[in-house]
Write a protein that holds these residues in place. Structure first.
Motif, short mmCIF file in Angstrom:
data_model
loop_
_atom_site.label_atom_id
_atom_site.label_comp_id
_atom_site.label_asym_id
_atom_site.label_seq_id
_atom_site.Cartn_x
_atom_site.Cartn_y
_atom_site.Cartn_z
N VAL A 114 13.73 -7.77 5.42
CA VAL A 114 12.38 -7.43 4.95
C VAL A 114 11.79 -8.56 4.12
CG1 VAL A 114 11.07 -5.86 3.45
CG2 VAL A 114 12.81 -4.95 5.01
N GLY A 130 8.38 -10.84 4.97
CA GLY A 130 7.24 -11.06 4.09
C GLY A 130 6.90 -12.53 3.93
N ALA A 165 1.48 -10.66 6.03
CA ALA A 165 2.33 -10.08 4.99
C ALA A 165 2.05 -10.74 3.64
CB ALA A 165 3.80 -10.23 5.35
N VAL A 205 4.85 -8.67 -2.54
CA VAL A 205 4.93 -7.23 -2.27
C VAL A 205 6.13 -6.94 -1.37
CG1 VAL A 205 3.72 -5.24 -1.33
CG2 VAL A 205 2.44 -7.01 -2.54
N SER A 206 6.37 -7.82 -0.40
CA SER A 206 7.52 -7.64 0.48
C SER A 206 8.82 -7.77 -0.30
CB SER A 206 7.48 -8.68 1.61
OG SER A 206 6.33 -8.52 2.40
N ALA A 216 9.43 -4.50 -1.88
CA ALA A 216 9.92 -3.54 -0.89
C ALA A 216 11.38 -3.80 -0.55
CB ALA A 216 9.06 -3.62 0.38
N PHE A 248 0.52 -4.75 7.90
CA PHE A 248 1.38 -4.88 6.74
C PHE A 248 1.48 -3.58 5.94
CE2 PHE A 248 1.90 -5.95 2.19
CZ PHE A 248 3.19 -6.43 2.26
N ILE A 249 0.36 -2.94 5.65
CA ILE A 249 0.38 -1.75 4.80
C ILE A 249 1.17 -0.61 5.44
CG2 ILE A 249 -1.03 0.01 3.68
CD1 ILE A 249 -1.08 -2.72 2.32
N THR A 306 3.55 -0.87 7.59
CA THR A 306 4.94 -1.33 7.58
C THR A 306 5.56 -1.12 6.21
OG1 THR A 306 4.53 -2.98 9.29
CG2 THR A 306 6.45 -3.32 7.89
N LEU A 307 4.84 -1.49 5.17
CA LEU A 307 5.34 -1.35 3.81
C LEU A 307 5.58 0.12 3.45
CD1 LEU A 307 5.89 -2.84 1.08
CD2 LEU A 307 3.51 -2.32 0.49
N ILE A 342 8.67 1.48 5.23
CA ILE A 342 9.91 0.96 4.64
C ILE A 342 10.24 1.70 3.34
CG2 ILE A 342 10.93 -1.05 3.51
CD1 ILE A 342 9.50 -2.78 5.59
N VAL A 343 9.25 1.87 2.49
CA VAL A 343 9.47 2.58 1.23
C VAL A 343 9.82 4.04 1.50
CG1 VAL A 343 8.38 3.35 -0.92
CG2 VAL A 343 7.99 1.02 -0.08
#
Length: 294
Positions: free
Chosen positions: A131, A135, A141, A145-146, A149, A196-197, A199-200, A203-204
Motif C-alpha cells: 500500500v 501511494g 495517489a 495519506v497512503s 493507510a 484514490f479515495i 481505494t483508501l 483499505i481502511v
C-alpha cells in the motif's frame, strides 16, 4: 539438528557419533530443550515468513526502485507486482498447511510464536508496504495519506494477532477477519486500480474488519479445500496478467473484485447469523418462562 531417541539409555552413543566433527557430547544432546527443536509444522511456518520477506523484496526492486530512478519498464513493474502478490499467496498456503500439519502431527512449544511472527511479516508488513509503494507510484495517489493507510493496515494485523493469542474463541471460529484473508483483500483493492479515495476507504474498512468482533469460520475440511483452490486460481490470474495474456487484465480485475466482494459479504452473513441466534435464544427464553406460568 540432531534428535535424541528417548528410548536410548543415558550415555549411549551410536557408532560414529562421538567422532563426528563438531558433535556435542551425548549428555548435552540429551539436555537439549524441547523448545529448540523445529517440527515439520515450524518449517512450514518459516516458509511463510520467507515468502513475506521476498514479497517486500520484489515490491522494492521491481516497483519502487524503477519508479524512483525514472525507469519506463512497465512490464518489469507488472511482473514484480504479480510476483510479490504470488509470494503472499504462497505464504497463505504455508499458513494453511502448518496448522493442518500441527494438528495431525505436532508442533514445537514455540510453534505459536513462530506462527504469529511469520504472519506479521507476510500478512502485516508485506501488504502494508504494498500500500505504501502504491501511494508513491500511482498517479492519483497521495503519498502521505497512503503512508497513514499502510500504518493502519500494519497496526490492525498487529492487534489482531495479539488478540488471537489471548482471546479464546469457540472451536472453528476466528474473531475478526483472518490476517491472510485481510492481506489478500488489501492487495486486491490496490490491484483494482480504483480512484484514490474509494481505494483508501476500502483499505481502511478491511483493516477495521480485521480488528472487529465479526466471526469468521476457520478453514477446515471442505472450506480449506475451497480456500486452497481459490489461492491456486488467483496465482493463475496473476500469471496471466503478468505475461499480458489475452484478457489477463480483465481476469485479474474480476478475481480481485470477487475477493473484495467476499470480504464484504462474509461479515454480513456472520452478522445475520448472530442476529438470528440472538432472536432464537430470546424466543426460547420466552417460551420457557411461559411454560413455567400456572
Amino acid at each position: 539438528m540432531t534428535v535424541i531417541d528417548p528410548e536410548r539409555p543415558a550415555g549411549w552413543v551410536a557408532d560414529g557419533e562421538a567422532d563426528a566433527p563438531g558433535a556435542a557430547p551425548a549428555e548435552e544432546q540429551e539436555e537439549m530443550p524441547l523448545s529448540l527443536r523445529l517440527s515439520i509444522a515450524d518449517t512450514l511456518t518459516l516458509g511463510n515468513a520467507t515468502c513475506g520477506f521476498m514479497a517486500v523484496y520484489f515490491t522494492t526492486t521491481g516497483i519502487l526502485i524503477p519508479h524512483l530512478t525514472g525507469s519506463e519498464e512497465t512490464g518489469m513493474a507488472r511482473h514484480s507486482a504479480a510476483t510479490a502478490v504470488i509470494l503472499m499467496l504462497c505464504a497463505a498456503i504455508f499458513d494453511l498447511f502448518d496448522g493442518l500439519v500441527a494438528r495431525k502431527l505436532r508442533s514445537s512449544p514455540m510453534g505459536a510464536e513462530l506462527d504469529n511472527l511469520s504472519d506479521l511479516i507476510s500478512f502485516g508488513l508485506a501488504p502494508a508496504y504494498f500500500v505504501l509503494v502504491y501511494g508513491m507510484v500511482a498517479d492519483d495517489a497521495h503519498q502521505r495519506v497512503s503512508a497513514v493507510a499502510a500504518i493502519v493496515v500494519l497496526l490492525a494485523v498487529v492487534m489482531r494477532l495479539a488478540r488471537f493469542s489471548v482471546v479464546t474463541m469457540k472451536d472453528g471460529m476466528f474473531q475478526g477477519m483472518p490476517s491472510p484473508f485481510g492481506a489478500l483483500t488489501v492487495v486486491s483493492i490496490v490491484l483494482l486500480e480504483l480512484p484514490f479515495i474509494p481505494t483508501l476507504l476500502a483499505i481502511v474498512g478491511t483493516a477495521w474488519l480485521m480488528v472487529s468482533r465479526v466471526e469468521y469460520p476457520k478453514p477446515r475440511g471442505a472450506l480449506a479445500v475451497a480456500m486452497l483452490s481459490w489461492i491456486v486460481a488467483a496465482m493463475g490470474l496473476l500469471a496471466a496478467w503478468a505475461f499480458d495474456a489475452p484478457g489477463g487484465q480483465l481476469l485479474l480485475q474480476t478475481g480481485c473484485a470477487l475477493q473484495v466482494v467476499l470480504g464484504a459479504v462474509i461479515p454480513l452473513f456472520a452478522t445475520a447469523r448472530r442476529v438470528n441466534t440472538f432472536r432464537g435464544n430470546r424466543r426460547e427464553s420466552r417460551e420457557a418462562r411461559a411454560a413455567q406460568l400456572p
